[in-house]
Scaffold this motif. Sequence first.
Motif, PDB file in Angstrom:
ATOM      1  N   ASN A 279      -0.256  16.408 -11.123  1.00 18.34           N
ATOM      2  CA  ASN A 279       0.742  17.452 -10.917  1.00 18.34           C
ATOM      3  C   ASN A 279       1.921  16.904 -10.127  1.00 18.34           C
ATOM      4  O   ASN A 279       1.921  15.744  -9.680  1.00 18.34           O
ATOM      5  CB  ASN A 279       0.126  18.665 -10.199  1.00 18.34           C
ATOM      6  CG  ASN A 279      -0.622  18.260  -8.942  1.00 18.34           C
ATOM      7  OD1 ASN A 279      -0.096  17.543  -8.094  1.00 18.34           O
ATOM      8  ND2 ASN A 279      -1.876  18.706  -8.826  1.00 18.34           N
ATOM      9  N   ALA A 280       2.940  17.754  -9.972  1.00 18.45           N
ATOM     10  CA  ALA A 280       4.173  17.329  -9.314  1.00 18.45           C
ATOM     11  C   ALA A 280       3.945  16.983  -7.850  1.00 18.45           C
ATOM     12  O   ALA A 280       4.544  16.038  -7.330  1.00 18.45           O
ATOM     13  CB  ALA A 280       5.221  18.433  -9.444  1.00 18.45           C
ATOM     14  N   SER A 281       3.089  17.725  -7.167  1.00 19.18           N
ATOM     15  CA  SER A 281       2.826  17.457  -5.753  1.00 19.18           C
ATOM     16  C   SER A 281       2.188  16.085  -5.569  1.00 19.18           C
ATOM     17  O   SER A 281       2.514  15.359  -4.632  1.00 19.18           O
ATOM     18  CB  SER A 281       1.908  18.541  -5.175  1.00 19.18           C
ATOM     19  OG  SER A 281       2.506  19.812  -5.268  1.00 19.18           O
ATOM     20  N   VAL A 286       3.310  10.038  -3.973  1.00 22.24           N
ATOM     21  CA  VAL A 286       3.381   8.591  -4.186  1.00 22.24           C
ATOM     22  C   VAL A 286       4.829   8.103  -4.290  1.00 22.24           C
ATOM     23  O   VAL A 286       5.089   7.002  -4.762  1.00 22.24           O
ATOM     24  CB  VAL A 286       2.600   8.170  -5.452  1.00 22.24           C
ATOM     25  CG1 VAL A 286       1.137   8.487  -5.298  1.00 22.24           C
ATOM     26  CG2 VAL A 286       3.172   8.827  -6.697  1.00 22.24           C
ATOM     27  N   GLY A 287       5.775   8.946  -3.851  1.00 21.57           N
ATOM     28  CA  GLY A 287       7.161   8.505  -3.764  1.00 21.57           C
ATOM     29  C   GLY A 287       8.020   8.802  -4.972  1.00 21.57           C
ATOM     30  O   GLY A 287       9.118   8.246  -5.097  1.00 21.57           O
ATOM     31  N   ILE A 288       7.574   9.653  -5.885  1.00 23.14           N
ATOM     32  CA  ILE A 288       8.367  10.017  -7.049  1.00 23.14           C
ATOM     33  C   ILE A 288       9.174  11.264  -6.743  1.00 23.14           C
ATOM     34  O   ILE A 288       8.627  12.292  -6.344  1.00 23.14           O
ATOM     35  CB  ILE A 288       7.470  10.239  -8.282  1.00 23.14           C
ATOM     36  CG1 ILE A 288       6.874   8.912  -8.727  1.00 23.14           C
ATOM     37  CG2 ILE A 288       8.257  10.865  -9.417  1.00 23.14           C
ATOM     38  CD1 ILE A 288       5.993   9.009  -9.949  1.00 23.14           C
ATOM     39  N   GLU A 413      -0.199   4.210 -10.274  1.00 22.69           N
ATOM     40  CA  GLU A 413      -1.323   3.315 -10.032  1.00 22.69           C
ATOM     41  C   GLU A 413      -0.971   2.150  -9.115  1.00 22.69           C
ATOM     42  O   GLU A 413      -1.873   1.443  -8.655  1.00 22.69           O
ATOM     43  CB  GLU A 413      -1.834   2.750 -11.369  1.00 22.69           C
ATOM     44  CG  GLU A 413      -2.470   3.792 -12.277  1.00 22.69           C
ATOM     45  CD  GLU A 413      -2.905   3.206 -13.600  1.00 22.69           C
ATOM     46  OE1 GLU A 413      -2.436   2.084 -13.919  1.00 22.69           O
ATOM     47  OE2 GLU A 413      -3.693   3.846 -14.313  1.00 22.69           O
ATOM     48  N   ASP A 414       0.307   1.930  -8.832  1.00 23.93           N
ATOM     49  CA  ASP A 414       0.729   0.806  -8.011  1.00 23.93           C
ATOM     50  C   ASP A 414       0.235   0.958  -6.573  1.00 23.93           C
ATOM     51  O   ASP A 414       0.152   2.073  -6.042  1.00 23.93           O
ATOM     52  CB  ASP A 414       2.256   0.692  -8.040  1.00 23.93           C
ATOM     53  CG  ASP A 414       2.735  -0.637  -7.493  1.00 23.93           C
ATOM     54  OD1 ASP A 414       2.978  -0.710  -6.278  1.00 23.93           O
ATOM     55  OD2 ASP A 414       2.866  -1.594  -8.283  1.00 23.93           O
ATOM     56  N   TRP A 415      -0.072  -0.151  -5.909  1.00 19.36           N
ATOM     57  CA  TRP A 415      -0.600  -0.099  -4.540  1.00 19.36           C
ATOM     58  C   TRP A 415       0.401   0.498  -3.565  1.00 19.36           C
ATOM     59  O   TRP A 415       0.024   1.110  -2.571  1.00 19.36           O
ATOM     60  CB  TRP A 415      -0.992  -1.503  -4.074  1.00 19.36           C
ATOM     61  CG  TRP A 415       0.175  -2.467  -3.951  1.00 19.36           C
ATOM     62  CD1 TRP A 415       0.658  -3.286  -4.904  1.00 19.36           C
ATOM     63  CD2 TRP A 415       0.984  -2.676  -2.782  1.00 19.36           C
ATOM     64  NE1 TRP A 415       1.723  -4.001  -4.442  1.00 19.36           N
ATOM     65  CE2 TRP A 415       1.945  -3.653  -3.122  1.00 19.36           C
ATOM     66  CE3 TRP A 415       0.998  -2.142  -1.495  1.00 19.36           C
ATOM     67  CZ2 TRP A 415       2.909  -4.096  -2.229  1.00 19.36           C
ATOM     68  CZ3 TRP A 415       1.959  -2.597  -0.599  1.00 19.36           C
ATOM     69  CH2 TRP A 415       2.896  -3.559  -0.962  1.00 19.36           C
ATOM     70  N   ARG A 416       1.690   0.329  -3.871  1.00 22.51           N
ATOM     71  CA  ARG A 416       2.706   0.890  -2.976  1.00 22.51           C
ATOM     72  C   ARG A 416       2.628   2.416  -2.953  1.00 22.51           C
ATOM     73  O   ARG A 416       2.784   3.048  -1.918  1.00 22.51           O
ATOM     74  CB  ARG A 416       4.094   0.434  -3.411  1.00 22.51           C
ATOM     75  CG  ARG A 416       4.326  -1.053  -3.227  1.00 22.51           C
ATOM     76  CD  ARG A 416       5.589  -1.509  -3.908  1.00 22.51           C
ATOM     77  NE  ARG A 416       5.503  -1.427  -5.365  1.00 22.51           N
ATOM     78  CZ  ARG A 416       6.440  -1.840  -6.211  1.00 22.51           C
ATOM     79  NH1 ARG A 416       7.554  -2.367  -5.746  1.00 22.51           N
ATOM     80  NH2 ARG A 416       6.283  -1.741  -7.506  1.00 22.51           N
ATOM     81  N   GLY A 417       2.367   3.008  -4.139  1.00 27.60           N
ATOM     82  CA  GLY A 417       2.215   4.456  -4.180  1.00 27.60           C
ATOM     83  C   GLY A 417       1.003   4.911  -3.401  1.00 27.60           C
ATOM     84  O   GLY A 417       1.022   5.953  -2.738  1.00 27.60           O
ATOM     85  N   THR A 418      -0.077   4.133  -3.449  1.00 31.98           N
ATOM     86  CA  THR A 418      -1.279   4.483  -2.688  1.00 31.98           C
ATOM     87  C   THR A 418      -1.018   4.454  -1.190  1.00 31.98           C
ATOM     88  O   THR A 418      -1.457   5.339  -0.451  1.00 31.98           O
ATOM     89  CB  THR A 418      -2.413   3.508  -3.040  1.00 31.98           C
ATOM     90  OG1 THR A 418      -2.637   3.530  -4.454  1.00 31.98           O
ATOM     91  CG2 THR A 418      -3.684   3.895  -2.324  1.00 31.98           C
TER      92      THR A 418
END
Length: 475
Positions: A279-281, A286-288, A413-418
Amino acid sequence: MPQNRNMFMQDENPQFTELSIGDQLDDASIIDSIVNAPRPHPSTARIHTVPSLVKETEDYEKYFVPNQVSIGPKYFGHPKLKLVEKLKPSFTMKLLLDDKEVLERLFKKLGQAEMVKELRNFYEERLTDQFCDKEFTKMMVLDGCFILYYIQFIFGEKFEKCRGLNSYQIAFVHQDLFLLENQIPFKVLDEVMSLMNKTADWHKKIKLFIDENILVRRRPKTRCFCFGNDQSSREEKRDNGNIYPDHLLHLLHQSLTKKPNVPKVNSNQTISNRYTFRNASELKDVGIIFKPSGMMTLAHIGFQCWWFFAATVKLPPITVDDSTKPLLLNLIAYEMCSPDAAHDSWVTSYICLLDSLIDHPDDVKALRTAGVLENSLGSDQEVAELFNEIGTDLVPNYLAYLDAKNSIQEHYEDWRGTVISQLKHEYVKSPWAFFALLGAIMALFLSGVQVYYTVWGPKSQCDELCQLLKNNHHL
């Protein structure tokens, strides 16, 4: 040995063998009859009825059956639509400025045998059989003039000239004009406009009318649609990529789904239906960041990665109010039964995308705050339920928004988003934890500064004095 075994089985149960052979002969005759049967002609209808699967839904009549006005043959003569039906002759004469000569030319033009046949072919088989040619022509004339009268005098700037309809009825008439089964061929409108002269002005009015129903909140300045009257011009593609519309709902669909100049999908590109973002939240965590797109078309969404941790998803902005659900449902039904629209099914794909982005009121709030969604319906909970209900059992075009969805999944899925997500959940969303983290960072920074100056700092005069005292007094 196998041969003897088969003979033994035949002798043991001859009835079984006879029945099997008889059944095979019957099956073969059935298959032959189907193969040799004359094939029905493919349907050329351009104004379709609602698919049977949709008719089985609980709210079918609420969203697909007209409430105030009948347009075309499907609901002609319905008892609850008689009030507006009685107003059509007077609206027709007002539109034509009481010019009987123009009215006679219009009846003569639309009443030609070839024209009647062409207009009948827009509808599905046997839908117009109950009407003789004169009745069918009269219906086309009155309905065409009613639509144009509504656009000019009720929707347009001359609203005060309308008599016989209250604001409640007008609102439902507006909704009825975009129902899938409540359409007439756009050629009828073209013929009426051509006899009234100033066709270009009428096309501008229709363009404004369509724009007011296009669902998006902000619209760029575009050239108006230009439509020809001859058969060849209706088949040719225009500069904006649209073909001659079949009816008003088709014209609205064209305006919503006009294709931008974007790169085509690479044949070597990986196509995946595995998207784990929910979802959007969650994407926001994750920075989007969501932003309204400058391209007012449902056929394109944009993705752009910027800085090191953040990315932007640009979506066409949409306004949600009381008319949104019936409009979307009829556009989706149009895509389900129209071979032209079904090829792309952008409205269906866009609703499926919003359904995947919206699970809770917080998701609606995130899109609303970003300017992607304007809530004129009520609470955020109502908007979330609306898209969840519409998106149920819809099947989007799996190629729609492929590049953007793949990019979103990669960023998700990128580690930065995590890392960003964990920081937000553990610190940013808790004020005291955030201040504690900020204090710890400041303390760590000051400790580092102190160590630096202790080890690599320049020597002062005080340091030399202390060293002298140590050497002379053996301290």
